[in-house]
Scaffold this active site. Structure first.
Site, mmCIF file in Angstrom:
data_model
loop_
_atom_site.group_PDB
_atom_site.id
_atom_site.type_symbol
_atom_site.label_atom_id
_atom_site.label_comp_id
_atom_site.label_asym_id
_atom_site.label_seq_id
_atom_site.Cartn_x
_atom_site.Cartn_y
_atom_site.Cartn_z
ATOM 1 N N VAL A 58 0.813 -1.217 0.000
ATOM 2 C CA VAL A 58 0.000 0.000 0.000
ATOM 3 C C VAL A 58 0.845 1.266 0.000
ATOM 4 C CG1 VAL A 58 -1.863 -1.228 1.193
ATOM 5 C CG2 VAL A 58 -0.250 0.156 2.527
ATOM 6 N N ASN A 80 -7.116 -2.755 5.776
ATOM 7 C CA ASN A 80 -6.669 -3.309 7.056
ATOM 8 C C ASN A 80 -5.184 -3.078 7.315
ATOM 9 O OD1 ASN A 80 -6.691 -5.386 9.392
ATOM 10 N ND2 ASN A 80 -5.205 -6.236 7.943
ATOM 11 N N TYR A 158 0.959 6.447 15.765
ATOM 12 C CA TYR A 158 -0.131 5.526 15.423
ATOM 13 C C TYR A 158 -1.486 6.139 15.727
ATOM 14 C CZ TYR A 158 -3.113 1.367 15.647
ATOM 15 O OH TYR A 158 -4.121 0.464 15.454
ATOM 16 N N LYS A 162 -4.556 7.215 13.065
ATOM 17 C CA LYS A 162 -5.902 6.647 13.069
ATOM 18 C C LYS A 162 -6.957 7.740 13.217
ATOM 19 C CE LYS A 162 -4.794 2.357 12.463
ATOM 20 N NZ LYS A 162 -5.138 1.658 11.202
ATOM 21 N N THR A 193 -1.746 -9.620 17.945
ATOM 22 C CA THR A 193 -1.187 -9.565 16.594
ATOM 23 C C THR A 193 0.252 -9.068 16.666
ATOM 24 O OG1 THR A 193 -1.824 -7.257 16.149
ATOM 25 C CG2 THR A 193 -3.494 -8.968 15.737
#
Length: 238
Positions: A58, A80, A158, A162, A193
């Site tokens: 991406v 995602n 981060y 978002k 994850t």
């Protein structure tokens, strides 16, 4: 099987892989987006016959264009792919870290969404799900919330990325509303994850979060758009 198609970016592992698996179970032909061809191929094989590996970085315009050329029609796009290279507060975050984080979490979403718009416009019910984070909620960042300590200022790159993604979700939903698009953001909750050290230590099942994404992917024509939802379907404040 029917002719519905879906693309999930960052789908060779974690939440993305579980989203791809569940969409395949719903009867979609699913493109498993992955930067690494081998990992994407392995994930697709594990998901089953409905999955197709799709090399997609991406952050690489050429990779995005090549991937878009392989998809004629798309009913669901799940953005995602995401990174969290630092848990530092803004006072200890370099502009290089900010750029690297935004390159995937914000610019990558715009680049992929725009590249696949022609394919999405060929669908009678186009759906876009942007995997965001509850830590990107400005309301939750400034008021008590059980998911994280308010006022900590950590993971600035981060969390701010978002928040930017949330804003773009609203703007895309407004822009494409008359074309029948349903575009929403998902807060998946803390999951086990490889996103960062906190995620790796979390006990949450990625498949649980994936069900929230699939619910948004399957929204009816009178469903919401330009909204922010938690994995369990409850509304999240901006």
């Amino acid at each position: 099987m029917n002719d519905r198609t879906a693309l999930v970016t960052g789908a060779n592992k974690g939440i993305g892989k579980q989203i791809a698996r569940l969409l395949a179970a719903e009867g979609f032909r699913v493109y498993v987006g992955s930067r690494d061809a081998g990992r994407g191929r392995q994930a697709a094989e594990e998901i089953g016959d409905a999955a197709r590996p799709l090399v997609l970085d991406v952050t690489d315009p050429d990779s995005i264009a090549a991937a878009a050329d392989q998809v004629d029609r798309l009913d669901v796009l799940v953005n995602n792919a995401g990174v969290s290279p630092s848990l530092a507060p803004p006072t200890e975050t370099s502009t290089d870290v900010l750029r690297r984080t935004y390159e995937t979490n914000v610019f990558g979403v715009v680049a992929v969404t725009n590249a696949f718009l022609p394919a999405l416009r060929r669908s009678p019910r186009p759906r876009v799900v942007n995997v965001s984070s509850g830590t990107g909620s400005l309301t939750w960042s400034t008021s008590p919330n059980p998911q994280f300590a308010p006022g900590s200022g950590g993971a600035a790159a981060y969390r701010s990325s978002k928040a930017a993604l949330n804003a773009l979700t609203v703007l895309y939903a407004q822009t494409l509303a008359e074309e029948g698009f349903k575009i929403n953001a998902l807060a998946p909750g803390m999951r086990a994850t490889g996103l960062n050290s906190l995620a790796a230590e979390a006990g949450g099942d990625p498949a649980e979060a994936a069900r929230g994404a699939v619910r948004l992917a399957l929204l009816p024509d009178d469903g919401p758009s330009g909204s922010f939802f938690s994995w369990d379907g409850t509304s999240v404040p901006w």
